[in-house]
Design a protein around this motif. Structure first.
Motif, PDB file in Angstrom:
ATOM      1  N   PHE A  36       7.349  43.793  21.701  1.00  0.00           N
ATOM      2  CA  PHE A  36       6.897  42.335  22.124  1.00  0.00           C
ATOM      3  C   PHE A  36       7.228  40.330  21.572  1.00  0.00           C
ATOM      4  CE2 PHE A  36       6.105  45.004  25.899  1.00  0.00           C
ATOM      5  CZ  PHE A  36       7.080  44.689  27.170  1.00  0.00           C
ATOM      6  N   SER A  37       6.890  42.153  20.092  1.00  0.00           N
ATOM      7  CA  SER A  37       7.054  40.202  19.153  1.00  0.00           C
ATOM      8  C   SER A  37       8.605  39.389  19.161  1.00  0.00           C
ATOM      9  CB  SER A  37       6.635  40.368  17.921  1.00  0.00           C
ATOM     10  OG  SER A  37       7.198  41.662  17.462  1.00  0.00           O
ATOM     11  N   HIS A  38       8.536  38.801  18.856  1.00  0.00           N
ATOM     12  CA  HIS A  38       9.612  37.274  18.479  1.00  0.00           C
ATOM     13  C   HIS A  38      10.222  38.099  17.021  1.00  0.00           C
ATOM     14  CE1 HIS A  38      12.763  34.177  18.227  1.00  0.00           C
ATOM     15  NE2 HIS A  38      11.606  33.639  16.604  1.00  0.00           N
ATOM     16  N   ASN A  39      11.263  38.729  16.325  1.00  0.00           N
ATOM     17  CA  ASN A  39      12.539  38.705  15.506  1.00  0.00           C
ATOM     18  C   ASN A  39      13.038  37.961  15.316  1.00  0.00           C
ATOM     19  OD1 ASN A  39      10.825  41.550  15.608  1.00  0.00           O
ATOM     20  ND2 ASN A  39      11.562  42.255  17.359  1.00  0.00           N
ATOM     21  N   SER A  40      13.157  37.225  13.547  1.00  0.00           N
ATOM     22  CA  SER A  40      14.140  36.435  14.028  1.00  0.00           C
ATOM     23  C   SER A  40      15.543  37.076  13.530  1.00  0.00           C
ATOM     24  CB  SER A  40      13.993  35.835  12.512  1.00  0.00           C
ATOM     25  OG  SER A  40      14.163  36.696  11.313  1.00  0.00           O
ATOM     26  N   GLY A  41      16.548  36.118  13.988  1.00  0.00           N
ATOM     27  CA  GLY A  41      17.660  36.610  14.204  1.00  0.00           C
ATOM     28  C   GLY A  41      19.120  35.746  15.479  1.00  0.00           C
ATOM     29  N   ASP A  42      20.362  36.165  15.177  1.00  0.00           N
ATOM     30  CA  ASP A  42      21.176  35.624  15.396  1.00  0.00           C
ATOM     31  C   ASP A  42      21.488  35.893  17.058  1.00  0.00           C
ATOM     32  OD1 ASP A  42      23.020  34.048  16.127  1.00  0.00           O
ATOM     33  OD2 ASP A  42      24.618  34.541  14.514  1.00  0.00           O
ATOM     34  N   TYR A  43      20.801  35.149  18.106  1.00  0.00           N
ATOM     35  CA  TYR A  43      21.914  35.866  19.200  1.00  0.00           C
ATOM     36  C   TYR A  43      22.604  34.749  20.176  1.00  0.00           C
ATOM     37  CZ  TYR A  43      16.777  36.921  19.456  1.00  0.00           C
ATOM     38  OH  TYR A  43      15.362  37.500  18.542  1.00  0.00           O
ATOM     39  N   ALA A  44      23.014  34.127  19.444  1.00  0.00           N
ATOM     40  CA  ALA A  44      24.482  33.317  19.613  1.00  0.00           C
ATOM     41  C   ALA A  44      25.901  34.752  20.158  1.00  0.00           C
ATOM     42  CB  ALA A  44      25.243  32.590  18.358  1.00  0.00           C
ATOM     43  N   PRO A  45      25.750  35.103  19.036  1.00  0.00           N
ATOM     44  CA  PRO A  45      27.260  36.002  19.500  1.00  0.00           C
ATOM     45  C   PRO A  45      27.016  37.084  21.373  1.00  0.00           C
ATOM     46  CG  PRO A  45      26.556  36.844  17.331  1.00  0.00           C
ATOM     47  CD  PRO A  45      25.786  35.955  17.868  1.00  0.00           C
ATOM     48  N   VAL A  46      25.364  37.316  20.981  1.00  0.00           N
ATOM     49  CA  VAL A  46      25.200  37.642  22.773  1.00  0.00           C
ATOM     50  C   VAL A  46      25.284  36.854  24.060  1.00  0.00           C
ATOM     51  CG1 VAL A  46      23.020  39.277  23.787  1.00  0.00           C
ATOM     52  CG2 VAL A  46      23.611  39.420  21.309  1.00  0.00           C
ATOM     53  N   LEU A  47      25.154  36.164  23.105  1.00  0.00           N
ATOM     54  CA  LEU A  47      24.958  34.608  24.390  1.00  0.00           C
ATOM     55  C   LEU A  47      26.167  34.736  25.089  1.00  0.00           C
ATOM     56  CD1 LEU A  47      21.940  32.287  23.472  1.00  0.00           C
ATOM     57  CD2 LEU A  47      21.944  34.594  25.277  1.00  0.00           C
ATOM     58  N   GLU A  48      27.331  34.843  24.050  1.00  0.00           N
ATOM     59  CA  GLU A  48      28.286  33.553  24.384  1.00  0.00           C
ATOM     60  C   GLU A  48      29.286  35.121  25.012  1.00  0.00           C
ATOM     61  OE1 GLU A  48      29.845  33.698  20.117  1.00  0.00           O
ATOM     62  OE2 GLU A  48      28.968  32.390  20.520  1.00  0.00           O
ATOM     63  N   THR A  49      28.398  35.910  24.869  1.00  0.00           N
ATOM     64  CA  THR A  49      29.295  37.101  25.784  1.00  0.00           C
ATOM     65  C   THR A  49      28.853  37.338  27.801  1.00  0.00           C
ATOM     66  OG1 THR A  49      27.449  38.835  25.433  1.00  0.00           O
ATOM     67  CG2 THR A  49      29.508  38.828  24.341  1.00  0.00           C
ATOM     68  N   VAL A  50      27.744  36.036  27.947  1.00  0.00           N
ATOM     69  CA  VAL A  50      27.428  35.993  29.331  1.00  0.00           C
ATOM     70  C   VAL A  50      28.343  34.724  29.626  1.00  0.00           C
ATOM     71  CG1 VAL A  50      24.988  35.843  30.798  1.00  0.00           C
ATOM     72  CG2 VAL A  50      24.804  36.747  28.430  1.00  0.00           C
ATOM     73  N   SER A  51      28.212  35.105  30.425  1.00  0.00           N
ATOM     74  CA  SER A  51      29.351  34.128  31.377  1.00  0.00           C
ATOM     75  C   SER A  51      28.917  33.852  32.436  1.00  0.00           C
ATOM     76  CB  SER A  51      30.046  34.856  32.716  1.00  0.00           C
ATOM     77  OG  SER A  51      29.789  35.549  33.728  1.00  0.00           O
ATOM     78  N   THR A  52      29.084  32.000  32.505  1.00  0.00           N
ATOM     79  CA  THR A  52      28.641  31.135  33.393  1.00  0.00           C
ATOM     80  C   THR A  52      28.651  31.631  34.598  1.00  0.00           C
ATOM     81  OG1 THR A  52      29.186  29.825  31.236  1.00  0.00           O
ATOM     82  CG2 THR A  52      28.889  28.498  33.542  1.00  0.00           C
ATOM     83  N   ARG A  53      27.859  31.511  35.237  1.00  0.00           N
ATOM     84  CA  ARG A  53      27.537  31.135  36.710  1.00  0.00           C
ATOM     85  C   ARG A  53      27.386  29.983  37.555  1.00  0.00           C
ATOM     86  NH1 ARG A  53      29.387  36.580  38.371  1.00  0.00           N
ATOM     87  NH2 ARG A  53      28.093  37.545  36.842  1.00  0.00           N
ATOM     88  N   LEU A  54      26.786  28.602  36.555  1.00  0.00           N
ATOM     89  CA  LEU A  54      26.276  27.402  37.025  1.00  0.00           C
ATOM     90  C   LEU A  54      27.563  26.592  36.574  1.00  0.00           C
ATOM     91  CD1 LEU A  54      22.721  27.817  37.689  1.00  0.00           C
ATOM     92  CD2 LEU A  54      24.357  27.789  39.165  1.00  0.00           C
TER      93      LEU A  54
END
Length: 415
Positions: free
Chosen positions: A375-393
């Motif tokens: 559960f520790s914070h690891n540095s990394g690029d989360y943008a590619p993952v977030l881009e795959t999440v479709s907008t709901r609102l």
């Protein structure tokens, strides 16, 4: 049984046919049983073991059952339950029988049971001394087989005859003889002499390792049976209203504390009462005056009655559930019983170094390190993952949710 929770039980002189042992196995909650039939009105042997013990029967007779146990950590070793010939004129045959058993295997060996022999006159109290030739003969065979008499904790005698009379005899007929190789792999082994309120022999409990006490804070659980108590509702109303705070979590905590104290008087504490009788019997059987003997027999009878009450109590409780819930809960209660029987405990863990550890403190550190890392914070690029999440609102939806509440919304929601 409930206190020591053995994995293996060896019974001597069962006085029943082997088909009866299956019924006993089921009642005691064991997974496997092997028996030697009685001959006429006497004899009979039985051994019960649980599924977590990798055990195989290698040979048997009217006077013994031989087993091999495969231990994951200690390797293979041998356990023999023995019943020595009780007749005085068969002493030499009994010693030769022990020699024969010894010669059958070179595995680490523990031979436990009723040998019907003494190693010294200190193991007898009352009437005539044990014959010297019997003592010497048993000593010689024990030495010849390279066996050690495992120290027995508790009362020094395991058999009594004519208790409370001038002819009373007490002897240590039961013991555990172990090879040095067995002691090497089980250096912390302990043999205890327990209490039997009915039999003339006392049971022995062999623990191969010192049991570590694990303290776990008891978690509060509400029991449905409390709903049948007439004073519960008034108690909870008084407790809830007695708290000056309006914080619900604090009120609930206060209620659980009151319920925990209240419930102690609603369920019989059989374990505490049984243990108290055991302590009393242990002190009384050291004395031989008439008053102590009378108290000893009286306490034994009280213990028997209490054990019967405990069995009836739990049977009735189980029957109440059965009558109330019927077949609908059969699967549920079966799964609950199975879960308790198969309750696991972490014995060892695999470290990153590739080694196993059985140290309790180190096991706790490994678990803590794992979850801290997880559960520790690891540095990394989360943008590619977030881009795959479709907008709901939509933007308009978000603006509406973030806007302050209006008086019209309050009125609409309440009225």
């Amino acid at each position: 049984m409930r206190t020591h929770k053995p994995d293996v039980i060896f019974l001597i002189e069962t006085l029943v046919h082997v088909n009866k042992l299956e019924e006993i196995r089921s009642k005691l909650g064991f997974d496997f049983v092997f028996g030697v039939d009685r001959i006429g009105p006497s004899g009979g042997l039985g051994v019960f073991w649980k599924a977590n013990i990798n055990c195989s029967i290698t040979n048997f007779s009217r006077n013994h059952i031989d087993m091999e146990i495969e231990d994951v950590h200690k390797g293979k070793w041998r356990l023999t339950g023995i019943y020595g010939f009780p007749e005085r004129d068969r002493r030499r045959a009994s010693w030769d029988f022990l020699r024969t058993l010894h010669a059958r295997s070179s595995l680490p060996w523990a031979c436990i049971g009723d040998f019907n022999d003494l190693l010294s006159n200190e193991e007898k109290r009352g009437r005539l001394a044990h014959p010297t030739w019997c003592i010497r003969g048993f000593q010689e065979v024990v030495t010849e087989c390279g066996l050690n008499d495992l120290h027995m904790e508790g009362y020094p005698f395991t058999w009594v005859k004519s208790k409370g009379t001038a002819d009373m005899i007490e002897e240590r007929l039961d013991r555990d003889l172990v090879s040095q190789t067995w002691l090497d792999i089980f250096p912390e082994a302990k043999l205890e002499n327990l209490i039997a309120p009915i039999s003339d022999h006392t049971p022995l409990c062999l623990s191969t390792e010192t049991q570590v006490s694990h303290y776990h804070q008891k978690v509060f659980r509400f029991e449905n049976k409390w709903l049948e108590e007439p004073d519960l509702k008034d108690l909870m109303m008084q407790t809830w209203n007695a708290s000056i705070t309006q914080d619900v979590s604090i009120k609930l905590t206060y209620c659980t504390e009151v319920l925990s104290r209240w419930s102690k008087n609603k369920t019989p504490n059989f374990w505490k009462e049984i243990n108290a009788y055991h302590v009393k019997i242990e002190s009384l059987r050291l004395r031989n005056d008439p008053n102590s003997i009378e108290q000893y027999e009286k306490t034994k009878n009280q213990l028997v009655n209490l054990l019967m009450q405990e069995e009836i109590y739990w049977k009735q409780r189980a029957k109440c559930y059965w009558l109330k819930d019927g077949d609908s809960n059969t699967r549920f209660f079966h799964s609950q019983a199975s879960a308790r029987r198969n309750k696991n405990r972490i014995e060892r863990l695999h470290e990153e170094s590739g080694m196993y550890t059985e140290d309790e403190n180190r096991i706790g550190e490994i678990i803590q390190e794992y979850f801290v890392k997880l559960f520790s914070h690891n540095s990394g690029d989360y943008a590619p993952v977030l881009e795959t999440v479709s907008t709901r609102l939509t933007t308009a939806d978000n603006d509406m949710l973030l806007a302050p509440f209006t008086m019209e919304e309050f009125k609409s929601a309440i009225f």
